[in-house]
Design a protein around this motif. Structure first.
Motif, mmCIF file in Angstrom:
data_model
loop_
_atom_site.group_PDB
_atom_site.id
_atom_site.type_symbol
_atom_site.label_atom_id
_atom_site.label_comp_id
_atom_site.label_asym_id
_atom_site.label_seq_id
_atom_site.Cartn_x
_atom_site.Cartn_y
_atom_site.Cartn_z
ATOM 1 N N ILE A 329 -8.171 -18.150 4.394
ATOM 2 C CA ILE A 329 -9.333 -19.029 4.201
ATOM 3 C C ILE A 329 -10.171 -18.986 5.480
ATOM 4 N N ASP A 330 -11.505 -18.890 5.355
ATOM 5 C CA ASP A 330 -12.336 -18.513 6.516
ATOM 6 C C ASP A 330 -12.713 -19.646 7.478
ATOM 7 N N ASN A 331 -12.510 -20.920 7.079
ATOM 8 C CA ASN A 331 -12.865 -22.056 7.959
ATOM 9 C C ASN A 331 -14.349 -22.063 8.313
ATOM 10 N N ILE A 332 -15.192 -21.618 7.401
ATOM 11 C CA ILE A 332 -16.641 -21.650 7.632
ATOM 12 C C ILE A 332 -17.263 -22.655 6.668
ATOM 13 N N THR A 333 -17.851 -23.718 7.217
ATOM 14 C CA THR A 333 -18.424 -24.788 6.406
ATOM 15 C C THR A 333 -19.602 -25.431 7.130
ATOM 16 N N SER A 334 -20.557 -25.937 6.351
ATOM 17 C CA SER A 334 -21.683 -26.688 6.936
ATOM 18 C C SER A 334 -21.244 -28.063 7.418
ATOM 19 N N ALA A 335 -20.049 -28.490 6.993
ATOM 20 C CA ALA A 335 -19.493 -29.774 7.444
ATOM 21 C C ALA A 335 -18.847 -29.551 8.809
ATOM 22 N N ASP A 336 -19.688 -29.379 9.840
ATOM 23 C CA ASP A 336 -19.192 -28.927 11.149
ATOM 24 C C ASP A 336 -18.112 -29.827 11.722
ATOM 25 N N GLY A 337 -18.213 -31.125 11.500
ATOM 26 C CA GLY A 337 -17.200 -32.034 12.036
ATOM 27 C C GLY A 337 -15.828 -31.850 11.415
ATOM 28 N N LEU A 338 -15.783 -31.152 10.282
ATOM 29 C CA LEU A 338 -14.519 -30.956 9.570
ATOM 30 C C LEU A 338 -14.064 -29.502 9.611
ATOM 31 N N ALA A 339 -14.769 -28.676 10.397
ATOM 32 C CA ALA A 339 -14.474 -27.234 10.443
ATOM 33 C C ALA A 339 -13.304 -26.959 11.373
ATOM 34 N N VAL A 340 -12.123 -27.328 10.917
ATOM 35 C CA VAL A 340 -10.906 -27.195 11.725
ATOM 36 C C VAL A 340 -9.887 -26.368 10.947
ATOM 37 N N GLY A 341 -9.312 -25.373 11.599
ATOM 38 C CA GLY A 341 -8.383 -24.475 10.927
ATOM 39 C C GLY A 341 -6.934 -24.905 10.966
ATOM 40 N N ARG A 342 -6.563 -25.695 11.999
ATOM 41 C CA ARG A 342 -5.162 -26.103 12.170
ATOM 42 C C ARG A 342 -5.112 -27.618 12.356
ATOM 43 N N PRO A 343 -4.283 -28.333 11.577
ATOM 44 C CA PRO A 343 -4.277 -29.796 11.668
ATOM 45 C C PRO A 343 -3.455 -30.306 12.853
ATOM 46 N N SER A 344 -3.619 -31.567 13.148
ATOM 47 C CA SER A 344 -2.793 -32.225 14.161
ATOM 48 C C SER A 344 -1.397 -32.468 13.603
ATOM 49 N N GLY A 345 -0.393 -31.942 14.285
ATOM 50 C CA GLY A 345 0.985 -32.186 13.874
ATOM 51 C C GLY A 345 1.367 -33.644 14.054
ATOM 52 N N PHE A 346 0.901 -34.224 15.151
ATOM 53 C CA PHE A 346 1.186 -35.643 15.422
ATOM 54 C C PHE A 346 0.657 -36.518 14.280
ATOM 55 N N VAL A 347 -0.600 -36.285 13.883
ATOM 56 C CA VAL A 347 -1.190 -37.098 12.808
ATOM 57 C C VAL A 347 -0.487 -36.817 11.480
ATOM 58 N N GLY A 348 -0.245 -35.544 11.181
ATOM 59 C CA GLY A 348 0.400 -35.197 9.915
ATOM 60 C C GLY A 348 1.742 -35.880 9.739
ATOM 61 N N HIS A 349 2.581 -35.821 10.768
ATOM 62 C CA HIS A 349 3.905 -36.453 10.700
ATOM 63 C C HIS A 349 3.775 -37.973 10.618
ATOM 64 N N THR A 350 2.821 -38.539 11.361
ATOM 65 C CA THR A 350 2.674 -40.003 11.398
ATOM 66 C C THR A 350 2.169 -40.548 10.075
ATOM 67 N N ILE A 351 1.212 -39.858 9.468
ATOM 68 C CA ILE A 351 0.542 -40.392 8.282
ATOM 69 C C ILE A 351 1.247 -40.014 6.983
ATOM 70 N N GLU A 352 2.145 -39.034 7.050
ATOM 71 C CA GLU A 352 2.768 -38.496 5.827
ATOM 72 C C GLU A 352 3.370 -39.559 4.907
#
Length: 444
Positions: A329-352
């Motif tokens: 997946i190319d990670n190219i979007t006009s939603a620049d604030g959301l153009a992130v290819g790799r998530p935060s592990g800390f947030v993912g584990h905390t919010i899961e």
């Protein structure tokens, strides 16, 4: 090592993500609040500590940012009702939508005009306070407006702050750090808009640009801090302080909803839709909301179809060990604030254990929603901020959305529901660029 086809076989949803289709996903690992919160690394006292720190800084903020004086130096945004947009969404997507529709206008937060004015500014203030207290220049009993002086600016000028950003986090950290007197460098990814870079430079911020995406900007920011013992790196991927700065929003939202006579309880569920990039902003807000409303609030993340990093991390259980690029997946979007290819592990584990689910939305829909909101409610947001606005439609119309409502015994309560869309940015977009966005959306 698993191939993409192996992943798709195990999780068919990934096939749709790889084809950049819009999807809706209900989180199978969500737990009741009381069990889900037990093993988390943060708690309500941590959020209260952050809230108290922001109160201590309020006299300083009010002094140096006149636009905050009316609120006594508290950086906060309004909640507005958007009934005309609800009606228009029902018509556009040919699906009746029940409940009250509200917009949380972080798009209009003072100082930097986005949700990042919460976490980004908070972490800079916390770092400044820590340094000043360590050097005997400040005590928590002081009136923090004394920070607006040559003495403190000279002191902070011996220190520097670095951050990697797609745009809005860089704005909030750059503006706040420069105001205090820090030397500040923002490492900007390829997706960052030119006007955001120009604004930072006009405030005395050093901007370094990269042809690569957000991950590269973060990596280079980290390296800069590693080379300089006086440089503090604000780590959007792993920062607890950023997370807590965002979480304070939930405490304040509770008061705002009470002032609007809005009830949140078993029979009046609250659904919140949060645009998501690396995850810190929506994760922190969702965490705070769960502390406030426990099982009566249902939080959903919203990502662009071309940058569904948090969803991939959650679906696979791999969190920051996978990126969208790993799946082609190319990670190219006009939603620049959301153009992130790799998530935060800390947030993912905390919010899961707390997150209700997630969905993706195409750039085409974001622009269409942008012009529609402008026409119906006269509110203009940047494209990424519209990701939350489609949430109630997804919940009502998608198969997994309907199943979520059914499984949580919410069907008979939807007429009493409140749908809160988090508008994450927009007020600082230059007029001519906002007009271009609007025209693009109006044509769709």
């Amino acid at each position: 090592m698993k191939t993409i086809q192996d992943w798709i076989k195990e999780y068919p949803l990934i096939g749709e993500l790889v084809d950049v289709k819009e999807v809706f996903w209900a989180n199978p690992k969500k737990e009741p609040f009381q069990t889900g919160v037990k093993n988390l690394p943060l708690n309500e006292n941590d959020v209260k500590d952050a809230e108290e720190r922001l109160q201590r800084f309020a006299p300083y903020i009010a002094k140096v940012f006149p636009e905050t004086r009316k609120e006594g130096g508290i950086i906060e945004s309004p909640v507005v009702s958007i009934p005309a947009m609800r009606q228009k969404l029902s018509e556009l997507y040919e699906h009746p939508l029940e409940g009250e529709f509200l917009l949380k206008c972080d798009s209009h937060l003072p100082i930097s005009g986005s949700i990042k004015a919460r976490g980004g500014i908070y972490e800079v203030l916390k770092h400044a306070e820590t340094l000043a207290i360590q050097h005997g220049l400040l005590s928590v009993e002081d009136d923090y407006s004394i920070l607006d002086s040559e003495k403190f600016r000279n002191f902070f000028s011996d220190y520097s702050i670095a951050v990697g950003s797609t745009g809005n986090l860089g704005l909030s950290i750059g503006i706040m750090s420069a105001k205090l007197g820090f030397k500040v460098t923002v490492h900007m990814s390829a997706d960052a808009k030119e006007w955001k870079k120009d604004l930072l430079k006009s405030r005395g911020v050093k901007v370094i640009e990269y042809k690569e995406d957000y991950s590269k900007a973060v990596e280079e920011g980290r390296k800069q801090a590693d080379r300089d013992p006086n440089c503090y790196f604000i780590d959007d991927e792993n920062s607890r302080d950023l997370f807590l700065g965002y979480a304070v929003a939930a405490f304040r939202l509770k008061k705002q909803l009470e002032e609007l006579n809005i009830t949140v309880d078993e029979n009046h569920p609250l659904f919140v839709y949060l645009p998501c990039g690396v995850g810190g902003g929506p994760g922190g807000v969702a965490f705070g909301l769960k502390l406030m409303y426990q099982d009566h609030v249902h939080c959903f993340f919203a990502e662009p179809t071309h940058s569904p990093c948090m969803l991939l991390g959650l679906v696979t259980g791999m969190h920051d060990k996978v990126s969208v690029q790993d799946f082609g997946i190319d990670n190219i979007t006009s939603a620049d604030g959301l153009a992130v290819g790799r998530p935060s592990g800390f947030v993912g584990h905390t919010i899961e254990p707390l997150l209700s689910g997630s969905y993706t939305v195409s750039d085409h829909e974001l622009f269409k929603l942008l012009s529609t909101l402008a026409d119906t409610e006269n509110i203009r947001l940047e494209p990424s901020a519209l990701a939350g606005v489609i949430g109630p439609v997804k919940l009502a119309a998608e198969k997994q959305g309907k199943e979520y409502v059914q499984d949580h015994n919410l069907k008979d309560k939807m007429k009493n529901a409140v749908h809160l869309m988090w508008a994450t940015g927009g007020s600082m977009v230059p007029k001519e660029i906002m007009e271009e966005y609007y025209i693009k959306g109006a044509k769709l």
